[in-house]
Design a protein around this motif. Structure first.
Motif, mmCIF file in Angstrom:
data_model
loop_
_atom_site.group_PDB
_atom_site.id
_atom_site.type_symbol
_atom_site.label_atom_id
_atom_site.label_comp_id
_atom_site.label_asym_id
_atom_site.label_seq_id
_atom_site.Cartn_x
_atom_site.Cartn_y
_atom_site.Cartn_z
ATOM 1 N N VAL A 1 0.847 -1.194 0.000
ATOM 2 C CA VAL A 1 0.000 0.000 0.000
ATOM 3 C C VAL A 1 0.888 1.252 0.000
ATOM 4 O O VAL A 1 0.632 2.209 -0.723
ATOM 5 N N ALA A 2 1.961 1.225 0.771
ATOM 6 C CA ALA A 2 2.866 2.389 0.817
ATOM 7 C C ALA A 2 3.512 2.636 -0.549
ATOM 8 O O ALA A 2 3.798 3.772 -0.916
ATOM 9 N N GLN A 3 3.708 1.573 -1.323
ATOM 10 C CA GLN A 3 4.292 1.715 -2.663
ATOM 11 C C GLN A 3 3.285 2.242 -3.682
ATOM 12 O O GLN A 3 3.640 2.545 -4.808
ATOM 13 N N GLY A 4 2.009 2.275 -3.266
ATOM 14 C CA GLY A 4 0.984 2.753 -4.194
ATOM 15 C C GLY A 4 0.276 1.644 -4.952
ATOM 16 O O GLY A 4 -0.336 1.895 -5.984
ATOM 17 N N VAL A 5 0.348 0.416 -4.449
ATOM 18 C CA VAL A 5 -0.402 -0.663 -5.101
ATOM 19 C C VAL A 5 -1.897 -0.411 -4.903
ATOM 20 O O VAL A 5 -2.348 -0.273 -3.774
ATOM 21 N N PRO A 6 -2.655 -0.284 -5.995
ATOM 22 C CA PRO A 6 -4.078 0.051 -5.855
ATOM 23 C C PRO A 6 -4.945 -1.171 -5.537
ATOM 24 O O PRO A 6 -5.577 -1.737 -6.414
ATOM 25 N N PHE A 7 -4.975 -1.556 -4.272
ATOM 26 C CA PHE A 7 -5.840 -2.664 -3.863
ATOM 27 C C PHE A 7 -7.293 -2.224 -3.921
ATOM 28 O O PHE A 7 -7.599 -1.031 -3.815
ATOM 29 N N GLN B 1 -0.294 -5.958 -10.141
ATOM 30 C CA GLN B 1 -0.097 -4.747 -9.349
ATOM 31 C C GLN B 1 0.991 -4.947 -8.298
ATOM 32 O O GLN B 1 1.791 -4.047 -8.049
#
Lengths: 255, 654
Positions: free
Chosen positions: B138-144, B175
C-alpha cells in the motif's frame, strides 16, 4: 470450427545490423480457435522442419498481462482489436487473408532480430521517477490512510498499463506519452505519491525526451492501439502536472 | 520394471529452526541474528536470478540496505516475470473484516491446506509477516480494491472460511509485481542494482563447496559469461511446464533449479505439483498453453456437470445449450460433497472432483474434459453490473479466448498444471544444501506442503523477498570474506566450458524433431502418468519411458540456427533438456511417497469415500533428493516433520 489458409508477409532481419526485408510464408490449415501466436508457432514448426530459422518474436505469458508480446499486424500494433497479440484469435481473420507482420517500430526501440525489439527505454522512464520512494519495512498500517474508492479505482485504471509499447509503435511521433502519463497518473492520484509528485513528473518527462521518444500531438492513436484501455485523459493530466511542476521548479518551491 | 529401491542416506543438513514457542521463533531469530554494518554491506555482491515477486522484492530490499545487487532475468524487462499473471489476490492476517482472523488462523489454515506436509516454523513466519506485506505494498501505491469508506476490501479464497484476501480486481499479481518492479527500478536508477534482462542462467558455480557465481547466456548476443558474487539467490519459479501444457508462461523452466540440483542442492518433494481446477480446457494439439481463470471466480460461480451421461453427451455434441439444462438435472458436485466449503473447496480436492466427473463420462467440452462454472445465480442475485465490477476482466478474457459470453452461458473449465509446491530444499534461512545458495519463492519447497492455498503464492514470494531474506542473509554472509572469489577462479572457466559443450552437443545432433515436439511428448507422458491420479504402475511406466524420450532428444533433436546471436530454438532446446533431466525425480518422489496427501494422489491410497489417505507414521517427512547422475537413482534424505502446534488430523472440508 474451421481451418484457415493464409499468406503471411513477415519482416525478417537476422541482426540489428543486417538489412531487413519482407518475406512471404504460407500458413496452412490454421484452426480458427488458435491464437495469433499459436498460428506463428505452427508456421515456425514447419520452417524448422525445413531446416530454416523460425520467425523470432517476443512472447511469454500468453494471457495478455506480461506485455512481452508485440507485433504490428496489418499496420496496427497488436492488430487493433483492443487486446494483446497473444489474445488475438484467428477467428478474427478470413480464409485466404494476407497478413502483414512487422515489429513495433520506434527510434527508442532498436530492433534485435526479426520482430523482436528492445524496449528497455520504457524501464528507464520508470527508473527516473515511476515509483514511490519508500524503503521496505518503513510502511505504516495499510488502513491508516483511507483512500476514496473513486480515486483508488482511477489509479488502478492507469496502473493497468502492461508496458508493451503499442502506444509508442502506433504514434507517428513515437511518443511515449501514454505510457509515461499512465504511470504518473497512477502514482500522482494516490496520497502515497503526493510528496514526490513534482519531482516525479519532471524526471519522467525529461528522461522520456532524452531517450529519443517524440512529442505528443494529440492524435490519440495510442489510445486506439492500447490493449488495456488506458485513457488519453492521463496525458492531459500529465501535461497539467508538468506545468505545475515546472512552475514550482522556477519559483523554487518544489512540491 | 516392478520395484525400485531408493538409496537412503541418514545424513540431513540442519533445518536451523530456532527453538522456543512457535509464536516467538522469528522474533527470537531476528533478535539474535547477525548484522552487517551499512558501510560493509556494499562490499558484498548478491547475485539474484529471477525478477518476480520473490527475486524482485529481494533485489529491491537488499539494494536499499546497501548490498551490491546484480539481478538476472530471461525476459526483456523485470516487469514481465510470471508473477504478473497471478489474478486473485494475496492473503494477510490483518483481520480487517473482523471475521475472526489472526496470525494463528492463517498459519493453521495454511498447514492444514498443505495437508500437514509443510514445516510449521516456516509457515508461522509466513503468517506473521503477511500483514507487513500489505502495508508495504500500500505504501508503494499498489491500488488494492477498496470499500466506499476508503478502507481495504477483502475477498474469500479456497480453504478458508473467512475473508483475508486482498486484491486488485483480477490483476493482483500484476499490481504487486509492478510495485516491486518500481522499487527495483528506483534502485536501478540509483545505481544500486545492475540489471541483466534477456539473460538466462545456465549453471551454478560452486567454489570450495560454496555457491559463488553463475554462468549465463546473453540471449541477444549468445555470449556465455560468468558473474561472481558472495552469495546466489535463486528465484526462478516452478517447474510446472514439465507437463508442457500449463498456466505458466512459455519461458518458465526448471533449467536453473536443475543446474543447482546437479551441483548438490537437494530437490525436495518434487511430486507436490498443483493442478489448478479452473483453467480453460484444452482445444487442440497446436495449443501452447492453458489459461487460468482465477479461483476468485469460485466465490460466485457454481461448479456443475449434468447428472446424466446422456445430457452431457448432448452438450458435447452441441445439441443442447448448457443454460437449457434444468436445475434438477445438474449435479453441483462440490456443494454436494463438501457442504461447508462448497465451491471453495481447496484446489487439489476440486481438481480431483472434476476429473472424477469427467471419468464418469459426464464431462462437457468437445473433448469430454470440462465442467461448468456457472454465474447464473450470482447474476440473478447481484446483477450484471456487480459481477462485472468483480470479475470484468476475467469475463472479457474468457470471451476473447473461447468466443462464449459467460454472462449467457456458463464457463467451461478443467484442471491444469499451475504451481509447484516442491522445489529446492532450504533451511529456515532459505539456504539450500549448498552453502551460499539461497532459494526464494516458488523455486523453494518450504511453505505450502502438499498443496498450496489460493492467494498464498504472492504472500510467500513477497515474504521471502521483502522480509525473510534481508534478515537471514547476514547469517551466511558474515561467515564470508566479501569479494574473496572472482571469475578468475578455475571453477568459472570449467563451468563455462561445460555449458558451451552441452550447447554444441545439442546443435550437433541435427535430427528431425523440434524441441517443442519432444517437450510435448514428455508433457503428455507426465500428465497421463504423474498428473492428478498416480499409481505405482503409471509411475513405473513413466520412469521407463522418460529415458527413451531423453535419448530421442540427444539423438534426434533439430536445433536450427547458430550459437551466436539470438536463437529462440536453442533457448527452447536448452530448457527441454533440463526438463528431461528433471522429470524422473518427480516420478521417483511420487513413487516413493506411498500415501496420498494434498495434490499428490495415489489411487492405491484413498479412504472409502475417495479422499486422500495420508500415512503420517511413515511419510511425515520432507523427501530430499540428491542428484547422482542423469539416469542414476538419486539418494533420498529425509527431514522429519514434527507438528507441535497443529494437531495432525484428517483434512476435512465437508
Amino acid at each position: 470450427m474451421a481451418n484457415l489458409n493464409l499468406t503471411l508477409k513477415v519482416w525478417r532481419q537476422e541482426s540489428p545490423e543486417a538489412q531487413g526485408r519482407i518475406e512471404t510464408y504460407k500458413a496452412k490449415n490454421i484452426p480458427d480457435e488458435a491464437s495469433f501466436l499459436e498460428m506463428l508457432d505452427i508456421v515456425n514448426e514447419e520452417l524448422v522442419h525445413e531446416g530454416k530459422e523460425p520467425i523470432h518474436f517476443d512472447h511469454d505469458c500468453r494471457e495478455g498481462i506480461c506485455g512481452m508480446c508485440s507485433l504490428t499486424i496489418n499496420g496496427v500494433p497488436h492488430g487493433g482489436k483492443k487486446v494483446t497479440t497473444c489474445q488475438l484469435h484467428m477467428r478474427q481473420f478470413k480464409d485466404g487473408d494476407t497478413i502483414w507482420i512487422e515489429p513495433f517500430r520506434a527510434a527508442a526501440f532498436p530492433l534485435l532480430r526479426d520482430l523482436v525489439v528492445d524496449r528497455t527505454a520504457l524501464d528507464n522512464i520508470i527508473a527516473a521517477g515511476g515509483f514511490v520512494d519508500v524503503r521496505t519495512g518503513a510502511a505504516p498500517n495499510a488502513n491508516n490512510m483511507p483512500i476514496r474508492k473513486k480515486t483508488s479505482d482511477a489509479a488502478f485504471d492507469a496502473a493497468a498499463c502492461i508496458g508493451c509499447g503499442a502506444c509508442v509503435a502506433s504514434c507517428k511521433n513515437s511518443a511515449a506519452m501514454l505510457f509515461t502519463s499512465a504511470k504518473a497518473a497512477h502514482l500522482n492520484l494516490l496520497p502515497q505519491g503526493h510528496p514526490e509528485k513534482n519531482k516525479r513528473v519532471l524526471a519522467m518527462v525529461r528522461q522520456m525526451d532524452a531517450l529519443g521518444f517524440g512529442n505528443c500531438t494529440n492524435l490519440y492513436e495510442c489510445e486506439a492501439a492500447c490493449p488495456k484501455g488506458i485513457s488519453v485523459d492521463n496525458i492531459a493530466k500529465l501535461n497539467r502536472d508538468y506545468m505545475i511542476a515546472c512552475a514550482s521548479e522556477a519559483f523554487g518551491v518544489f512540491s | 520394471m516392478n520395484e525400485i529401491k531408493f538409496p537412503v542416506s541418514d545424513y540431513m543438513p540442519d533445518s536451523c529452526i530456532p527453538d522456543g514457542p512457535i509464536a516467538e521463533k522469528w522474533t527470537k531469530y531476528k533478535r539474535e541474528a547477525k548484522l552487517i554494518n551499512p558501510n560493509n554491506r556494499r562490499k558484498y555482491t548478491v547475485l539474484i536470478v529471477g525478477s518476480g515477486l520473490a527475486g524482485g522484492s529481494a533485489a529491491a530490499t537488499l539494494a536499499e540496505l546497501g548490498y551490491n545487487v546484480k539481478c538476472f532475468c530471461y525476459q526483456d524487462s523485470p516487469r514481465r516475470a510470471h508473477s504478473i499473471a497471478a489474478q486473485g489476490g494475496v492473503n494477510a492476517a490483518h483481520n480487517y473484516q473482523n471475521d475472526g482472523d489472526s496470525v494463528y488462523r492463517l498459519f493453521y489454515d495454511t498447514v492444514k491446506g498443505g495437508d500437514f506436509r509443510a514445516r510449521e516454523a516456516n509457515v508461522y513466519r509466513l503468517a506473521e509477516v503477511s500483514c507487513n506485506i500489505i502495508n508495504q505494498c500500500v505504501a508503494q501505491g499498489v491500488p488494492f480494491g477498496r470499500e466506499y469508506g476508503g478502507l481495504l476490501d477483502n475477498r474469500s479464497f479456497g480453504g478458508s472460511q473467512l475473508k483475508r484476501t486482498f486484491y486488485s480486481r483480477g490483476q493482483t499479481g500484476q499490481q504487486l509485481l509492478l510495485g516491486c518492479y518500481q522499487a527495483m527500478e528506483k534502485e536501478i536508477g540509483k545505481g544500486h542494482i545492475e540489471m541483466h534482462p534477456r539473460t538466462e542462467m545456465m549453471d551454478l558455480v560452486v567454489v570450495d563447496g560454496h555457491a559463488k557465481g553463475i554462468v549465463v547466456r546473453d540471449m541477444v548476443t549468445g555470449e556465455i559469461k560468468s558473474y561472481a558474487g558472495d552469495t546466489v539467490l535463486l528465484a526462478t519459479g516452478g517447474y510446472g511446464r514439465v507437463f508442457f501444457l500449463s498456466t505458466n508462461a512459455m519461458g518458465c523452466n526448471v533449467g536453473a533449479a536443475c543446474a543447482c540440483w546437479k551441483k548438490g542442492a537437494y530437490f525436495a518433494n518434487p511430486c507436490f505439483t498443483q493442478i489448478h481446477p479452473t483453467c480453460i480446457p484444452v482445444k487442440g494439439d497446436y495449443q501452447s498453453k492453458l489459461t487460468l481463470m482465477s479461483e476468485s471466480l469460485r466465490n460466485d460461480g457454481r461448479i456443475w456437470v449434468p447428472k446424466s451421461r446422456e445430457v452431457a453427451a448432448k452438450i458435447r455434441k452441441g445439441e443442447m445449450k448448457p443454460s437449457d439444462v434444468a436445475e434438477n438435472d445438474r449435479d453441483y458436485y462440490l456443494e454436494r460433497k463438501y457442504p461447508s466449503f462448497g465451491n471453495l473447496a481447496p484446489r487439489d480436492i476440486s481438481s480431483r472432483a472434476a476429473k472424477e466427473a469427467c471419468d464418469d463420462e459426464r464431462g462437457v467440452a468437445n473433448t469430454g474434459r470440462g465442467v461448468f462454472l456457472d454465474f447464473k445465480d450470482a447474476i440473478n442475485r447481484m446483477g450484471k453490473e456487480w459481477i462485472d465490477g468483480q470479475y470484468g476482466n476475467l469475463f472479457e478474457m474468457y470471451e476473447e479466448i473461447t468466443d462464449v459470453d459467460p454472462h449467457e452461458q456458463p464457463m467451461m473449465i478443467y484442471p491444469a498444471s499451475h504451481y509447484t509446491m516442491g522445489g529446492l530444499w532450504v533451511d529456515y534461512n532459505l539456504m539450500s544444501s549448498i552453502p551460499g545458495l539461497h532459494v526464494l519463492g516458488e523455486a523453494n519447497f518450504s511453505d505450502h506442503g502438499a498443496n498450496r492455498l489460493g492467494a498464498s503464492a504472492l504472500m510467500q514470494g513477497l515474504s521471502d523477498g521483502y522480509f525473510v531474506i534481508p534478515a537471514t542473509l547476514p547469517t551466511y554472509l558474515t561467515t564470508q570474506k566479501p569479494g574473496s572469489i572472482t571469475t578468475a577462479a578455475p571453477e568459472f572457466k570449467e563451468a563455462e566450458d561445460e555449458v558451451k559443450a552441452r550447447i554444441q552437443k545439442m546443435m550437433d545432433v541435427k535430427g528431425t524433431k523440434t524441441p517443442d515436439e519432444i517437450h510435448r511428448e514428455l508433457g503428455k507422458l507426465v500428465w497421463d502418468d504423474v498428473g492428478m491420479g498416480r499409481t505405482k504402475e503409471s509411475l513405473l511406466h513413466a520412469i521407463e519411458k522418460i529415458p527413451a524420450i531423453r535419448e530421442e532428444f540427444w539423438t534426434n533433436v533439430r536445433v536450427v540456427g547458430s550459437t551466436e546471436g539470438m536463437n529462440q530454438e536453442l533457448e527452447k532446446a536448452w530448457r527441454v533438456a533440463a526438463f528431461l533431466d528433471f522429470a524422473e525425480v518427480l516420478c521417483y518422489d511420487a513413487l516413493n511417497r506411498e500415501e496420498s496427501c494434498g495434490a499428490h494422489f495415489r489411487l492405491e491410497h484413498q479412504l472409502a469415500d475417495g479422499e486422500a489417505k495420508r500415512d503420517d507414521a511413515n511419510f511425515a517427512y520432507v523427501a530430499c533428493w540428491e542428484y547422482k547422475g542423469t539416469g542414476e537413482l538419486p539418494v533420498l534424505h529425509k527431514e522429519p516433520l514434527t507438528f507441535d502446534t497443529v494437531h495432525l488430523a484428517i483434512r476435512s472440508y465437508k
